[in-house]
Design a protein around this motif. Structure first.
Motif, PDB file in Angstrom:
ATOM      1  N   ASP A 128      -7.355   3.667   4.363  1.00 52.81           N
ATOM      2  CA  ASP A 128      -6.542   3.419   5.546  1.00 52.81           C
ATOM      3  C   ASP A 128      -5.585   2.258   5.263  1.00 52.81           C
ATOM      4  OD1 ASP A 128      -8.047   1.060   5.803  1.00 52.81           O
ATOM      5  OD2 ASP A 128      -9.358   1.894   7.327  1.00 52.81           O
ATOM      6  N   ASP A 129      -4.932   1.771   6.312  1.00 56.51           N
ATOM      7  CA  ASP A 129      -3.958   0.696   6.137  1.00 56.51           C
ATOM      8  C   ASP A 129      -4.550  -0.543   5.468  1.00 56.51           C
ATOM      9  OD1 ASP A 129      -1.753   2.026   7.192  1.00 56.51           O
ATOM     10  OD2 ASP A 129      -1.967   1.163   9.202  1.00 56.51           O
ATOM     11  N   THR A 130      -5.840  -0.781   5.634  1.00 54.29           N
ATOM     12  CA  THR A 130      -6.435  -2.004   5.112  1.00 54.29           C
ATOM     13  C   THR A 130      -6.675  -1.985   3.608  1.00 54.29           C
ATOM     14  OG1 THR A 130      -8.711  -1.273   5.527  1.00 54.29           O
ATOM     15  CG2 THR A 130      -7.605  -2.472   7.312  1.00 54.29           C
ATOM     16  N   ASP A 131      -6.848  -0.798   3.012  1.00 52.97           N
ATOM     17  CA  ASP A 131      -7.214  -0.776   1.594  1.00 52.97           C
ATOM     18  C   ASP A 131      -6.424   0.216   0.738  1.00 52.97           C
ATOM     19  OD1 ASP A 131      -8.327   1.561   2.587  1.00 52.97           O
ATOM     20  OD2 ASP A 131     -10.286   1.251   1.695  1.00 52.97           O
ATOM     21  N   PHE A 132      -5.427   0.856   1.302  1.00 56.70           N
ATOM     22  CA  PHE A 132      -4.699   1.864   0.542  1.00 56.70           C
ATOM     23  C   PHE A 132      -4.076   1.299  -0.730  1.00 56.70           C
ATOM     24  CE2 PHE A 132      -0.797   4.120  -0.558  1.00 56.70           C
ATOM     25  CZ  PHE A 132      -1.313   5.383  -0.807  1.00 56.70           C
ATOM     26  N   GLU A 133      -3.361   0.209  -0.625  1.00 54.86           N
ATOM     27  CA  GLU A 133      -2.676  -0.361  -1.798  1.00 54.86           C
ATOM     28  C   GLU A 133      -3.675  -0.741  -2.891  1.00 54.86           C
ATOM     29  OE1 GLU A 133       0.626  -0.314  -2.326  1.00 54.86           O
ATOM     30  OE2 GLU A 133       0.897   0.595  -0.345  1.00 54.86           O
ATOM     31  N   ALA A 134      -4.815  -1.258  -2.528  1.00 53.79           N
ATOM     32  CA  ALA A 134      -5.838  -1.612  -3.519  1.00 53.79           C
ATOM     33  C   ALA A 134      -6.350  -0.369  -4.240  1.00 53.79           C
ATOM     34  CB  ALA A 134      -6.991  -2.348  -2.859  1.00 53.79           C
ATOM     35  N   GLN A 135      -6.419   0.756  -3.544  1.00 52.17           N
ATOM     36  CA  GLN A 135      -6.906   1.994  -4.142  1.00 52.17           C
ATOM     37  C   GLN A 135      -5.955   2.538  -5.207  1.00 52.17           C
ATOM     38  OE1 GLN A 135      -9.806   3.536  -3.847  1.00 52.17           O
ATOM     39  NE2 GLN A 135     -10.538   1.969  -2.464  1.00 52.17           N
ATOM     40  N   LEU A 136      -4.695   2.138  -5.178  1.00 47.54           N
ATOM     41  CA  LEU A 136      -3.717   2.610  -6.163  1.00 47.54           C
ATOM     42  C   LEU A 136      -3.950   2.013  -7.547  1.00 47.54           C
ATOM     43  CD1 LEU A 136      -0.393   2.523  -4.118  1.00 47.54           C
ATOM     44  CD2 LEU A 136      -1.868   4.502  -4.590  1.00 47.54           C
ATOM     45  N   HIS A 137      -4.670   0.903  -7.616  1.00 44.97           N
ATOM     46  CA  HIS A 137      -4.929   0.247  -8.896  1.00 44.97           C
ATOM     47  C   HIS A 137      -6.055   0.975  -9.622  1.00 44.97           C
ATOM     48  CE1 HIS A 137      -2.223  -3.113  -8.160  1.00 44.97           C
ATOM     49  NE2 HIS A 137      -2.597  -2.982  -6.900  1.00 44.97           N
ATOM     50  N   ASP A 138      -5.667   1.938 -10.437  1.00 45.03           N
ATOM     51  CA  ASP A 138      -6.626   2.783 -11.145  1.00 45.03           C
ATOM     52  C   ASP A 138      -5.935   3.281 -12.401  1.00 45.03           C
ATOM     53  OD1 ASP A 138      -8.199   5.371 -11.747  1.00 45.03           O
ATOM     54  OD2 ASP A 138      -9.302   4.535 -10.047  1.00 45.03           O
ATOM     55  N   ALA A 195      -3.365  14.890   8.839  1.00 49.63           N
ATOM     56  CA  ALA A 195      -3.654  14.565  10.241  1.00 49.63           C
ATOM     57  C   ALA A 195      -4.652  15.588  10.782  1.00 49.63           C
ATOM     58  CB  ALA A 195      -2.376  14.585  11.078  1.00 49.63           C
ATOM     59  N   GLU A 196      -5.477  15.150  11.719  1.00 52.95           N
ATOM     60  CA  GLU A 196      -6.502  16.017  12.321  1.00 52.95           C
ATOM     61  C   GLU A 196      -5.903  17.268  12.954  1.00 52.95           C
ATOM     62  OE1 GLU A 196      -9.912  15.816  12.748  1.00 52.95           O
ATOM     63  OE2 GLU A 196     -10.170  13.954  11.634  1.00 52.95           O
ATOM     64  N   TRP A 197      -4.759  17.129  13.606  1.00 53.08           N
ATOM     65  CA  TRP A 197      -4.154  18.212  14.369  1.00 53.08           C
ATOM     66  C   TRP A 197      -3.396  19.220  13.514  1.00 53.08           C
ATOM     67  CZ3 TRP A 197       0.860  18.061  13.129  1.00 53.08           C
ATOM     68  CH2 TRP A 197       1.395  16.830  12.744  1.00 53.08           C
ATOM     69  N   LYS A 251      -7.535  10.663  -9.430  1.00 55.83           N
ATOM     70  CA  LYS A 251      -8.195  10.074  -8.268  1.00 55.83           C
ATOM     71  C   LYS A 251      -7.431  10.565  -7.046  1.00 55.83           C
ATOM     72  CE  LYS A 251      -9.262   5.613  -6.130  1.00 55.83           C
ATOM     73  NZ  LYS A 251      -9.189   4.152  -6.338  1.00 55.83           N
ATOM     74  N   VAL A 252      -8.136  11.118  -6.075  1.00 57.99           N
ATOM     75  CA  VAL A 252      -7.514  11.584  -4.836  1.00 57.99           C
ATOM     76  C   VAL A 252      -7.924  10.658  -3.704  1.00 57.99           C
ATOM     77  CG1 VAL A 252      -7.323  13.463  -3.160  1.00 57.99           C
ATOM     78  CG2 VAL A 252      -7.436  13.989  -5.607  1.00 57.99           C
ATOM     79  N   ILE A 253      -6.919  10.160  -3.003  1.00 60.62           N
ATOM     80  CA  ILE A 253      -7.129   9.299  -1.844  1.00 60.62           C
ATOM     81  C   ILE A 253      -6.653  10.078  -0.621  1.00 60.62           C
ATOM     82  CG2 ILE A 253      -6.518   7.146  -0.712  1.00 60.62           C
ATOM     83  CD1 ILE A 253      -5.724   6.065  -3.471  1.00 60.62           C
ATOM     84  N   LYS A 254      -7.512  10.226   0.359  1.00 59.95           N
ATOM     85  CA  LYS A 254      -7.190  10.935   1.599  1.00 59.95           C
ATOM     86  C   LYS A 254      -6.908   9.899   2.673  1.00 59.95           C
ATOM     87  CE  LYS A 254      -9.060  14.641   4.469  1.00 59.95           C
ATOM     88  NZ  LYS A 254     -10.209  15.534   4.662  1.00 59.95           N
ATOM     89  N   ILE A 255      -5.730   9.998   3.294  1.00 60.28           N
ATOM     90  CA  ILE A 255      -5.357   9.007   4.294  1.00 60.28           C
ATOM     91  C   ILE A 255      -4.798   9.705   5.534  1.00 60.28           C
ATOM     92  CG2 ILE A 255      -3.125   8.618   3.164  1.00 60.28           C
ATOM     93  CD1 ILE A 255      -3.414   5.657   4.127  1.00 60.28           C
ATOM     94  N   ASN A 256      -5.406   9.424   6.672  1.00 64.69           N
ATOM     95  CA  ASN A 256      -4.991  10.009   7.935  1.00 64.69           C
ATOM     96  C   ASN A 256      -3.733   9.284   8.403  1.00 64.69           C
ATOM     97  OD1 ASN A 256      -4.705  10.561  10.753  1.00 64.69           O
ATOM     98  ND2 ASN A 256      -6.847  11.196  10.823  1.00 64.69           N
ATOM     99  N   SER A 257      -2.630  10.007   8.453  1.00 67.25           N
ATOM    100  CA  SER A 257      -1.343   9.400   8.802  1.00 67.25           C
ATOM    101  C   SER A 257      -1.326   8.818  10.208  1.00 67.25           C
ATOM    102  CB  SER A 257      -0.215  10.431   8.679  1.00 67.25           C
ATOM    103  OG  SER A 257      -0.017  10.750   7.349  1.00 67.25           O
TER     104      SER A 257
END
Length: 115
Positions: free
Chosen positions: A15-25, A35-37, A60-66
């Motif tokens: 999510d917004d809190t950790d997305f950028e950190a997840q890119l470091h791979d 999105a859910e809908w 690495k796949v990161i799933k993020i709800n827009s």
């Protein structure tokens, strides 16, 4: 947030809190904005889980709800879902908009899957 997807443990939720950190791979990172809908997003979800499970050494796949992560979605110019953003290092190198079958995604991502 950074929790593995319970279906496969291959997809990481962010999510917004950790997305950028997840890119470091060292692997290629695909950010799957959804999105859910969104019916096409729900169709693409299992495909992304399969790709992550089949290529754990290179992908690495990161799933993020827009809807729940508006800052990250805006920062990466996500105007429609589903959108896949491919990152090498922490740099975006490709954007794929819309749901596609697994074979079509494997073709478009072949150079990143074989790294």
């Amino acid at each position: 947030m950074s929790t593995p997807d319970t279906a496969t443990d291959a997809v990481v939720h962010a999510d917004d809190t950790d997305f950028e950190a997840q890119l470091h791979d060292p692997r290629t990172v695909i950010a799957y904005f959804w999105a859910e809908w969104c019916p096409p997003c729900r169709m693409l979800g299992p495909v992304m889980q399969q790709l992550a499970a089949e290529h754990p050494e290179t992908l690495k796949v990161i799933k993020i709800n827009s809807d729940l992560s508006p800052r990250t979605s805006a920062a990466h110019q996500i105007l429609a879902v589903p959108t896949l953003k491919v990152f090498v290092g922490t740099e975006p190198v490709r954007t794929i908009v819309g749901a596609k079958p697994k074979a079509a995604l494997e073709f478009e991502l072949a150079r990143y899957l074989a790294r």
